[in-house]
Design a protein around this motif. Structure first.
Motif, PDB file in Angstrom:
ATOM      1  N   SER A  27       0.974  -1.174   0.075  1.00 33.82           N
ATOM      2  CA  SER A  27      -0.110   0.155  -0.075  1.00 33.82           C
ATOM      3  C   SER A  27       0.949   1.170   0.055  1.00 33.82           C
ATOM      4  N   PRO A  28       0.566   2.290  -0.887  1.00 32.36           N
ATOM      5  CA  PRO A  28       1.292   3.435  -0.826  1.00 32.36           C
ATOM      6  C   PRO A  28       1.170   4.121   0.490  1.00 32.36           C
ATOM      7  N   VAL A  29       2.554   4.598   0.952  1.00 33.68           N
ATOM      8  CA  VAL A  29       2.471   5.331   2.210  1.00 33.68           C
ATOM      9  C   VAL A  29       2.804   6.803   1.942  1.00 33.68           C
ATOM     10  N   SER A  30       2.200   7.748   2.646  1.00 37.82           N
ATOM     11  CA  SER A  30       2.254   9.372   2.475  1.00 37.82           C
ATOM     12  C   SER A  30       3.473   9.629   3.393  1.00 37.82           C
ATOM     13  N   PHE A  83      -2.584  13.370   1.152  1.00 39.50           N
ATOM     14  CA  PHE A  83      -1.802  12.261   0.691  1.00 39.50           C
ATOM     15  C   PHE A  83      -0.390  12.754  -0.217  1.00 39.50           C
ATOM     16  N   ALA A 108       2.951  10.970  -1.779  1.00 34.58           N
ATOM     17  CA  ALA A 108       3.678   9.519  -1.844  1.00 34.58           C
ATOM     18  C   ALA A 108       5.240  10.274  -2.059  1.00 34.58           C
ATOM     19  N   GLU A 109       6.081   9.160  -1.542  1.00 39.24           N
ATOM     20  CA  GLU A 109       7.451   9.608  -1.865  1.00 39.24           C
ATOM     21  C   GLU A 109       7.892   9.828  -3.200  1.00 39.24           C
ATOM     22  N   VAL A 110       7.178   9.358  -4.347  1.00 39.81           N
ATOM     23  CA  VAL A 110       7.545   9.215  -5.563  1.00 39.81           C
ATOM     24  C   VAL A 110       7.382  10.565  -6.107  1.00 39.81           C
ATOM     25  N   TYR A 111       6.755  11.529  -5.440  1.00 39.16           N
ATOM     26  CA  TYR A 111       6.258  13.029  -5.727  1.00 39.16           C
ATOM     27  C   TYR A 111       7.405  13.904  -5.374  1.00 39.16           C
TER      28      TYR A 111
END
Length: 223
Positions: free
Chosen positions: A36-39, A47, A49-52
């Motif tokens: 599950s994606p984590v904020s 929210f 995400a790390e990818v942002y």
């Protein structure tokens, strides 16, 4: 041919007796549910995400190209997260600490990507000052103030002296930060003509900053 046929028949018989195939199918891999994606922000915040949180990096290039890349990376840091904040439920009160935490994560992402490892107090204070400028931009976006676009940019005034070798690049140039609304905000005097001294070293396909110093640049008309 008969020997081959006989052997094949024997193998088939053995397979039938044993109840299994001579060429069994590979054991299927277990089903693994995607994580599950984590904020990166607290639960009370929108929210993110790390990818942002992707820093604008400094690619290898000529000294003049590298000057542009350094200024582009700094513009990216000061504006990092602006696009995210503009989508944060317009008209809904988002806690102030969300902006502060986002700026802190931006600082972590940029400082560990754009610079060689620095953990001493002076470097941490420097990173904190850039973080404060990013947070200032994000807070303006959150409040939808006139400068809320948060997309001020750096402008190169002139290249003074630059050189590059296989072991590193040294840059000396004058630049100025152009906020969206002049005269608003605290920009550590970067919104005035500033002399930059930057030493970069190669790190794979990119350059990282090993030393940086900025001070007022003389000889320019007052804004």
């Amino acid at each position: 041919m008969r020997k081959i046929t006989t052997a094949a028949a024997a193998l088939a018989l053995l397979a039938g007796l044993s109840g299994c195939s001579l060429f069994p199918s590979p054991t299927p891999l277990p089903d693994i549910a995607p994580a599950s994606p984590v904020s990166v922000l607290p639960p009370e915040c929108p929210f993110v995400a790390e990818v942002y949180l992707t820093p604008v990096r400094i690619p290898l290039g000529t000294p003049r190209e590298t000057i542009g890349s350094v200024l582009n990376a700094y513009s990216g840091w000061l504006n990092a997260g602006s696009e995210l904040v503009t989508t944060w439920s317009p008209g809904t009160a988002v806690p102030e600490n969300c902006v502060e935490r986002l700026a802190a994560r931006n600082a972590e992402a940029y400082s560990t990507t754009l610079f060689t490892t620095h953990s001493d107090v002076a470097w941490q204070e420097y990173f904190a000052s850039v973080k404060a400028m990013n947070q200032q931009n994000l807070a303006a976006v959150r409040r939808a103030e006139p400068e809320a676009s948060g997309r001020g940019t750096f402008e190169l005034l002139q290249e003074i002296d630059s050189s590059a070798t296989d072991s590193g690049t040294f840059l000396k140039f004058d630049a100025v930060y152009r906020p969206v609304v002049a005269g608003q905000g605290s920009w550590e005097d970067l919104d005035k003509p500033t002399r930059w001294y930057v030493e970069l070293v190669p790190a794979g396909e990119f350059l990282v900053i090993n030393y940086i110093e900025t001070k007022p640049a003389a000889g320019y008309p007052a804004a």
